[in-house]
Design an enzyme around this catalytic site. Structure first.
Site, PDB file in Angstrom:
ATOM      1  N   PRO A 127       5.140   2.291  10.684  1.00  0.00           N
ATOM      2  CA  PRO A 127       6.512   2.175  10.207  1.00  0.00           C
ATOM      3  C   PRO A 127       6.603   2.369   8.696  1.00  0.00           C
ATOM      4  O   PRO A 127       5.603   2.228   7.983  1.00  0.00           O
ATOM      5  CB  PRO A 127       6.908   0.735  10.580  1.00  0.00           C
ATOM      6  CG  PRO A 127       5.645   0.004  10.778  1.00  0.00           C
ATOM      7  CD  PRO A 127       4.582   1.003  11.120  1.00  0.00           C
ATOM      8  N   GLY A 180       3.924   0.236   3.642  1.00  0.00           N
ATOM      9  CA  GLY A 180       3.310   0.637   2.377  1.00  0.00           C
ATOM     10  C   GLY A 180       2.163   1.603   2.582  1.00  0.00           C
ATOM     11  O   GLY A 180       1.272   1.721   1.743  1.00  0.00           O
ATOM     12  N   LEU A 181       2.199   2.319   3.701  1.00  0.00           N
ATOM     13  CA  LEU A 181       1.124   3.296   3.964  1.00  0.00           C
ATOM     14  C   LEU A 181       1.525   4.703   3.518  1.00  0.00           C
ATOM     15  O   LEU A 181       0.898   5.680   3.906  1.00  0.00           O
ATOM     16  CB  LEU A 181       0.761   3.319   5.454  1.00  0.00           C
ATOM     17  CG  LEU A 181      -0.064   2.156   5.989  1.00  0.00           C
ATOM     18  CD1 LEU A 181      -0.456   2.400   7.441  1.00  0.00           C
ATOM     19  CD2 LEU A 181      -1.323   1.933   5.161  1.00  0.00           C
ATOM     20  N   GLY A 182       2.563   4.803   2.716  1.00  0.00           N
ATOM     21  CA  GLY A 182       2.902   6.109   2.154  1.00  0.00           C
ATOM     22  C   GLY A 182       3.657   7.015   3.110  1.00  0.00           C
ATOM     23  O   GLY A 182       3.382   8.214   3.185  1.00  0.00           O
ATOM     24  N   ASP A 189      -0.185   9.152  -3.895  1.00  0.00           N
ATOM     25  CA  ASP A 189      -0.031   8.998  -2.441  1.00  0.00           C
ATOM     26  C   ASP A 189       0.001  10.378  -1.773  1.00  0.00           C
ATOM     27  O   ASP A 189      -0.591  10.605  -0.722  1.00  0.00           O
ATOM     28  CB  ASP A 189       1.307   8.317  -2.097  1.00  0.00           C
ATOM     29  CG  ASP A 189       1.448   6.940  -2.699  1.00  0.00           C
ATOM     30  OD1 ASP A 189       0.571   6.537  -3.465  1.00  0.00           O
ATOM     31  OD2 ASP A 189       2.451   6.275  -2.383  1.00  0.00           O
TER      32      ASP A 189
HETATM   33  C1  MEV Z   1       1.803   4.088  -5.395  1.00  0.00           C
HETATM   34  O1  MEV Z   1       1.421   3.676  -4.065  1.00  0.00           O
HETATM   35  C2  MEV Z   1       2.145   2.969  -6.269  1.00  0.00           C
HETATM   36  C3  MEV Z   1       2.567   3.246  -7.707  1.00  0.00           C
HETATM   37  O2  MEV Z   1       1.422   3.530  -8.514  1.00  0.00           O
HETATM   38  C4  MEV Z   1       3.602   4.339  -7.855  1.00  0.00           C
HETATM   39  C5  MEV Z   1       3.075   5.752  -7.969  1.00  0.00           C
HETATM   40  O3  MEV Z   1       1.866   5.971  -8.070  1.00  0.00           O
HETATM   41  O4  MEV Z   1       3.923   6.669  -7.937  1.00  0.00           O
HETATM   42  C6  MEV Z   1       3.170   1.945  -8.187  1.00  0.00           C
END
Ligand code: MEV
Length: 300
Positions: free
Chosen positions: A90, A94-96, A141
């Site tokens: 989902p 926070g898995l991008g 990411d």
């Molecule tokens: C990326 O998962 C988290 C941050 O570093 C934002 C980014 O790299 O664009 C906070």
């Protein structure tokens, strides 16, 4: 399809030109493209459904990234299309998912247009869409979604270096999520109030990321885990921990099979990662093993 990611080290600092380590994980997001006879764009996913006339493309929720990619390509699209997004994870973990959806959409559209499969072109086009929608975004990411494996990433000058294709990794979801742009803004404000201290924090993160890249290449997980623990301290300094994240970090560290653990990604929500293999998984039911996806976006 494109894989999700977990940030290993260097989040936030990467937005200030510092080195980050990021890993693609075996959780995939798929975008299917079907050409339509009518001049319309239809998008469908677990987040909802939307239909727009082909000549009125503009980013709008919940498909801002996809619509931005199509709007930027509007002049070259041969006709209408339907895109269906399905994901093994989902959008709240926070898995991008944003990066994975951008990588997969760009790859699908390029294939439809008969353009060659070119990872660096996919990266450039997808990053432009992310920055147009979100204002900021390091691209770390996205590098994982496009290239796969474990990577050392620097945004400017752009450098993407493969470090490894395997790594023992577990992740535990904290149960909440803060929008990344809001967390990034909060950290920037902290940096304005305490420029010397926050600058020094980023510098420390850079140093440990450089050592971590070496450790990763050498497969020295004990060293890499120690460096992750150091960076957890720096993430705390940046105000990125909360009770749930800090508890998970320390629960993971109690397991004898875990070399180190920290918050992964923007912070104040999402996931905590642990490096290693849990010896007592029953004591940590929230933790999931996260195998590394050795390659990135692909046509299937
Ligand atoms: C990326 O998962 C988290 C941050 O570093 C934002 C980014 O790299 O664009 C906070």
């Amino acid at each position: 399809r494109a894989p999700g990611k977990l940030m290993l080290l260097g989040e936030h600092a990467v937005l200030h030109g510092r080195l980050a380590l990021v890993a693609a994980v075996e959780r995939w997001l798929t975008v299917s493209l079907t050409p339509l006879h009518e001049p319309a764009v239809r998008v469908q996913s677990a987040l909802g459904e939307l239909e727009l006339p082909l000549d009125k493309l503009a980013p709008q929720s919940p498909f801002s990234f996809i619509l931005q990619i199509l709007a930027a390509r509007q002049a070259t699209l041969p006709g209408g299309l339907a895109l269906t997004v399905s994901s093994e994870f989902p959008a709240t973990l926070g898995l991008g998912s944003s990066s994975a959806v951008c990588a997969a959409t760009v790859a699908a559209v390029r294939a439809w247009l008969g353009l060659p499969f070119d990872r660096s072109a996919i990266f450039t086009e997808a990053l432009a869409a992310i920055r147009a929608v979100q204002g900021r975004g390091s691209g770390a990411d996205l590098a994982a979604a496009v290239h796969g494996g474990v990577l050392a990433y620097r945004a400017a000058p752009l450098s993407i270096t493969p470090l490894a294709t395997t790594l023992p990794l577990v992740a535990a979801y904290s149960g909440g999520k803060e929008a990344t742009p809001a967390v990034v803004h909060q950290v920037q404000e902290l940096g304005k109030r305490w420029p010397a201290l926050i600058g020094a924090t980023y510098e420390q993160m850079e140093r440990s990321s450089l050592l971590a890249a070496e450790a990763c290449r050498a497969g020295d997980w004990a060293k890499l885990g120690q460096l992750m623990n150091f960076q957890q301290g720096q993430m705390e300094s940046l105000g990125l921990a909360n009770l749930s994240l800090a508890t998970l970090v320390h629960q993971l560290r109690r397991d004898a099979g875990i070399f180190g653990s920290k918050i992964s990604g923007a912070g104040l929500g999402d996931c905590v990662i642990g490096l290693g293999t849990l010896q007592d998984p029953a004591a940590m039911p929230a933790a999931q093993v996260m195998p590394i996806a050795a390659h990135g976006v692909e046509l299937i």
